[in-house]
Every structure is written in C-alpha cells, then in structure tokens.
Scaffold this active site. Structure first.
Site, PDB file in Angstrom:
ATOM      1  N   SER B  21       0.821  -1.208   0.000  1.00 13.38           N
ATOM      2  CA  SER B  21       0.000   0.000   0.000  1.00 13.38           C
ATOM      3  C   SER B  21       0.859   1.264   0.000  1.00 13.38           C
ATOM      4  CB  SER B  21      -0.881  -0.020   1.248  1.00 13.38           C
ATOM      5  OG  SER B  21      -1.654   1.145   1.301  1.00 13.38           O
ATOM      6  N   LYS B  45      -3.695   2.425  -2.182  1.00 13.80           N
ATOM      7  CA  LYS B  45      -3.345   3.467  -1.218  1.00 13.80           C
ATOM      8  C   LYS B  45      -4.253   3.446   0.018  1.00 13.80           C
ATOM      9  CE  LYS B  45      -1.637   7.268   0.362  1.00 13.80           C
ATOM     10  NZ  LYS B  45      -0.434   7.054   1.178  1.00 13.80           N
ATOM     11  N   GLY B  46      -3.702   3.749   1.167  1.00 14.86           N
ATOM     12  CA  GLY B  46      -4.451   3.789   2.415  1.00 14.86           C
ATOM     13  C   GLY B  46      -5.692   4.667   2.308  1.00 14.86           C
ATOM     14  N   VAL B  71       4.043  10.833   4.465  1.00 14.69           N
ATOM     15  CA  VAL B  71       2.901  11.275   3.658  1.00 14.69           C
ATOM     16  C   VAL B  71       1.684  11.554   4.549  1.00 14.69           C
ATOM     17  CG1 VAL B  71       1.258  10.543   1.876  1.00 14.69           C
ATOM     18  CG2 VAL B  71       3.714  10.133   1.568  1.00 14.69           C
ATOM     19  N   ASN B  99      -6.363  -0.912   1.507  1.00 16.31           N
ATOM     20  CA  ASN B  99      -5.727  -0.706   2.802  1.00 16.31           C
ATOM     21  C   ASN B  99      -6.571   0.320   3.558  1.00 16.31           C
ATOM     22  OD1 ASN B  99      -3.784   1.110   4.491  1.00 16.31           O
ATOM     23  ND2 ASN B  99      -2.658  -0.804   4.237  1.00 16.31           N
ATOM     24  N   CYS B 130       0.633   2.864  10.775  1.00 12.21           N
ATOM     25  CA  CYS B 130       1.168   4.047  10.096  1.00 12.21           C
ATOM     26  C   CYS B 130       1.885   4.928  11.111  1.00 12.21           C
ATOM     27  CB  CYS B 130       0.059   4.845   9.421  1.00 12.21           C
ATOM     28  SG  CYS B 130       0.717   6.341   8.650  1.00 12.21           S
ATOM     29  N   ASN B 192       5.372  -2.813   8.344  1.00 13.27           N
ATOM     30  CA  ASN B 192       5.213  -1.440   7.911  1.00 13.27           C
ATOM     31  C   ASN B 192       6.576  -0.749   8.100  1.00 13.27           C
ATOM     32  OD1 ASN B 192       4.174   1.179   7.309  1.00 13.27           O
ATOM     33  ND2 ASN B 192       2.171   0.578   8.093  1.00 13.27           N
ATOM     34  N   THR B 266       8.699   0.007  -1.853  1.00 15.63           N
ATOM     35  CA  THR B 266       9.522   1.101  -2.354  1.00 15.63           C
ATOM     36  C   THR B 266      10.195   0.781  -3.689  1.00 15.63           C
ATOM     37  OG1 THR B 266       9.900   1.611  -0.039  1.00 15.63           O
ATOM     38  CG2 THR B 266      11.316   2.732  -1.595  1.00 15.63           C
TER      39      THR B 266
END
Lengths: 253, 303
Positions: B21, B45-46, B71, B99, B130, B192, B266
């Site tokens: 994500s 994306k979250g 972010v 996510n 997060c 994470n 990444t």
C-alpha cells in the site's frame, strides 16, 4: 537507452545525450521530465528526476543537463558514452505553448533551471515564435550553452558577481522594466521563481513556474512531491506539474 | 513452469507477489508500464472514512538504500473511493485489496463496512501501523489491546478476508500478531515502515515536515526478515512478508522465513516492472530447486 554523448560542460555540470535502444523517442512536451536510474550507487536508492533539456528529431536523441549536487548525480556524471541509461519518460505536464506566433513569451531560467528552456525555445521556434530568454547564474562560467539558446531567441543574462551580463538577480534586469510580455515561464531555484512570480503578479502578466519538489516515484503513486494548491489541496508535482500557473499555487506573492 | 498460485485465507492469488500500500497508487498509475493482471494482488493506497490532506511538504528524504516518508495517509476518503475509483479498478483481473486506516476503532469499522459492499474487492488490509499520523495508525498497532480492539470492531463489520498490517516499532511483534489473530484477523502482513529521522547538517534542520518518517527500502530488509520469521512461528494464520524486497532472491528469502506471500513496496518507485520480474524470478528459483509449487518453500529455511 544508450548514452550517445557525455560532455563535461563545467566542473558541476554534465550534458548527457541518449537514444532508445529500440524504436523512436516518444513525443515530449517542453517542461516535462524524466526519471533517471542511478545504478551501482549504494548510498542512494531512488531515480533522479531530470528535466528534458533538448530533443533532436534528426538524431533521435534526448539530452539532459545534469548538475552534480550529490551522490546520485555524481554517479550519473561519471557515466560514459555507450553506457546504458535506464530512463522513464516523458513525465508530468509541461509549459504552455503560445497560441499564436505573435505572443510575446519570456523564458526565465536560473542555475540548472535553464535546462528545460532550450527545448521550449526549440518547440516555439518550430511554431514560428521567437521567445526572449532571461538567464541568471552565480558567475558567467555557470551560464551554459548560451549559443544554443540564441538560435531560438534573444538572450539576456544576469550574474550575481557581474562577470557576464547585468550584475544581480534576473528580477533586477533592465529588460523587465523596458518590455512587456504576454506570459513568463520560469524554472529555477524557488526564491528566484517567487521573485519572478511577484513581478508577474504586479505587472498583471500571466506566469507559470516549474517546481522541483523532492519526489520518489515520478508517477503519482508515492504522494511525496505534493504542492498545496488553491483549488485541489495537495497535488503531486510529478503529475499535475511540474509546471503550474502561479494562480494555482498558494505562494505568498 | 512451477505452480505459483497461493491461497491466503481464502484469497486466491495467481502468484505470491503483491504491491504494498502507498507504493503503487491505485494500480492505474502503473498501467502503462506493467501488465497489472500479472501481479498476484494490488493493495491500493491507504483509505480512511473521511478525506485527509496528509502532512505538509517535505514528505520524503532519501537514505542509504532506502527512503523516509511522512505522507500521512493523504486520500479522498472511502465514499470517494467507492464512487470514483472503484469503478475504474473493479475490472482489473487480479486481487484489488484496499488498505484501511482510521482514528478510532469505529472509524476503521465504518470504512471497512463501506468497502465490504464492493463486490470486486476480495480483501482489506488493516493499517494499524502508520507512523505518520497523530491519532490512530501506529497508536493502535503498538499495544496488544489497541490492536485487538481495532480488529474486533472491524471483524464485526467486515466479512471477507481481513489482513492486518503490523508495525515493526514494537518490542515483541509476535505478541501483537497473536493478539490480532485472536481478535479475528485472517492473515497478517509485516512490516510497515520503521520510524526514523533525517537531519540536514548544513541547515541544522530536520528534513521532514513533521520531523520523523517511516523508513523503507532495502535498508530495512534484515529487520523485516527477522520479524517475519518470528511471527510465522508464533501464529497459525498466513503471514505476508514485506520490507525492502526488490529482487526475486529477496522474495524467496521471505518465503523461506515463513511468509506465504510477499509485498513489494519502495522498489516500485525505482523499477515500475519489479513485481512481474520478481514473480518470474520466484518461478526460476523453484524450477532450479526442483520445487513444483511455492508452498514447498514456505517456512522451509533450516532450523
């Protein structure tokens, strides 16, 4: 791509020319950028976003003007002719091209920010337009490839030490008090772009700036390079930009 | 060709490679560069119940073989996702997984309930890890009680495959994994990002807008591998391994450590086609080692 030429222009600047290993270059707009992969560089990891400096339809080459600022760009500058260069391009949204040859366009560049203005000049010339360039740098030695720019339009320069052109910053150049323009397109360090944007706003001139926010992917996925905008909040510079009209931004000008 | 198919708590995947994500947008951003249907699963994306602007710029700093980001879960909210994004991604023939993040257990549950109604989203990944938001996020993922409270609330509201993404910023990740398993998670994913910091020595300033960020990329791989190994031995539910994977060899190491599937994060920023290369490379490894299927190497590292 394969590097067809690597030219050390100056202590801190290198010109890279590359050609696709197969096929032709895609169509590119001036002001768009590329993501260059830095290989064999353990101190870095990400690609380096670099402006499209020029495109030659005749030879099928794209060129990049790279300023050596850190490890990644140092590795790029150390490449040799014949080396492979892994490139993603073209990315982002470029400069606004004039609607008619009569439009008076000023292209302002500072430092390595002059890079995308050469291809902008070439594209404008192909449309029958003749832009005016106003290019600034610290010293005369930092003003690169001026002969290339002068093929496409009048070139005015400023240097901070007065070694070439008028002494001072681009916003202090006498050109700005003697001539009016329909649009100013700017690329350079942020303080310079803010100063030009102020001038443009005060003189009611349309103005767009090319941002160089730090980014990871260049594709609108990582959401790192955001700029705060008046209408849409945080937007990715890599996708919605790098070129923005100053009215879209929340700059204090 | 080895059998690359895997089944994660009912989630059928054509290969064990997923995108992490926040590193692959909604898949659409990469559609011109890679065939999305060749990827086992795409975790988008979250998404939060309400829209979030995220943190101010600057949000990233490159580090040696990695990067920090803060972010802060920028997204347009679950309703926007359902109305505008879901129609664009629902026909991509792979597992499109959302996510989900929130500020409170109720937020998470309400967001999950909205996603539950979307036919072509077979799973969610719950982000209780997060590091870049003030409320929620990692605040839940760093205690067994906090993690379990979110999972319990979501489990009541969500009826498909529930993956819970764990934080590495804890003393015992296995304890958290056990807590979320007992609260109803179908699978766990880890790790994470690791909390870190970058300082600009010349300016004497912290680089990121909120001071700290989450570290990702090859730099974190050894930490991730150790945590996946530990958790895979502690829990009964499937483990999805991630953290610095950028090659097929990296992916195989996570499978050997006990992961049933892996995510690539990444590395998508560096090579947009890395996912399909890794899937192909896993196949090559299996063939070279005379293995008929991925499941043969899951957890198969020597004790």
């Amino acid at each position: 791509m394969t590097l067809t030429e690597v030219c050390q222009l100056h202590q801190r600047y290198v010109l890279l020319k590359a050609r696709p290993q197969q096929g032709d270059l895609p169509a590119m707009q001036p002001g768009q950028f590329a993501q260059l992969l830095v290989e064999n560089s353990p101190a870095t990891y990400l690609r380096r976003p670099i402006s499209i400096h020029d495109v030659s339809a005749d030879t099928g080459e794209v060129s990049f003007l790279v300023q050596v600022v850190g490890e990644g760009t140092r590795h790029l500058a150390a490449l040799s002719q014949g080396d492979r260069l892994n490139v993603l391009l073209p990315l982002g949204r470029g400069f606004t091209l004039p609607q008619s040859p009569a439009e008076r366009i000023l292209l302002v560049g500072g430092g390595v920010g002059v890079a995308p203005l050469l291809y902008m000049g070439r594209c404008m010339a192909a449309m029958g337009c003749r832009p005016t360039f106003l290019l600034g740098a610290r010293t005369g030695a930092d003003l690169l490839r001026l002969d290339q720019y002068s093929q496409f339009g009048e070139v005015y320069v400023t240097t901070e030490d007065g070694s070439m052109g008028e002494k001072g910053f681009v916003t202090q150049h006498s050109l700005l008090s003697s001539q009016r323009f329909d649009r100013i397109s700017v690329c350079g360090p942020k303080p310079m772009m803010v100063a030009v944007a102020r001038y443009a706003k005060a003189s009611a001139t349309d103005c767009e700036v090319s941002l160089e926010n730090m980014m990871a992917c260049g594709l609108g996925a990582c959401l790192c390079c955001v700029e705060d905008t008046a209408q849409q909040g945080h937007v990715c510079v890599c996708q919605e930009g790098p070129v923005f009209n100053i009215n879209e931004l929340k700059w204090q000008i | 060709m080895a059998d690359l198919r895997v089944n994660i708590a009912g989630l059928q995947m054509k290969n064990p490679v997923m995108t992490a994500s926040g590193t692959f947008g909604y898949g659409l951003e990469y559609a011109d560069l890679v065939n999305l249907e060749d990827i086992g699963g795409i975790i988008v994306k979250g998404t939060t119940l309400h829209p979030r602007q995220g943190n101010p710029y600057p949000r990233m700093a490159e580090t040696a073989m990695g990067m920090l980001n803060c972010v802060g879960l920028q997204n347009k909210g679950a309703a926007y996702f359902c109305e505008h994004i879901y129609p664009q991604i629902k026909d991509i023939r792979t597992n499109m997984i959302v996510n989900v993040s929130g500020n409170t257990p109720e937020d998470y549950a309400d967001c999950a309930a909205l996603i539950d109604g979307l036919d072509n989203i077979p799973a969610i990944e719950l982000n209780i890890s997060c590091p870049n938001v003030k409320h929620g996020g990692m605040a839940f993922g760093t205690s067994c009680e906090g993690a379990a409270s979110v999972v319990r609330a979501v489990r009541r509201a969500y009826h498909k495959t529930l993956i819970v993404k764990l934080s590495p910023n804890v003393t015992s990740v296995s304890d958290i994994a056990l807590a979320v398993q007992d609260a109803g998670a179908d699978a766990v994913s880890l790790i994470n990002t690791l909390m870190g910091m970058a300082i600009d020595a010349e300016r004497r300033k912290r680089v990121l807008s909120i001071g700290t960020g989450g570290l990702s990329g090859p730099a974190v791989k050894p930490v991730a591998l150790r945590m996946v190994y530990e958790v895979a031995r502690a829990v009964q539910v499937p483990v999805i391994g991630l953290g610095g994977i950028s090659t097929a060899t990296d992916a195989v190491e996570f499978l050997l450590a006990g992961a049933s599937a892996i995510q690539i994060g990444t590395a998508n920023f560096v090579d947009p086609t890395v996912t399909v290369k890794v899937a192909q490379g896993i196949n090559d490894y299996l063939e070279r080692h005379g293995c008929a299927s991925v499941s043969e190497i899951v957890g198969a590292v020597d004790q």
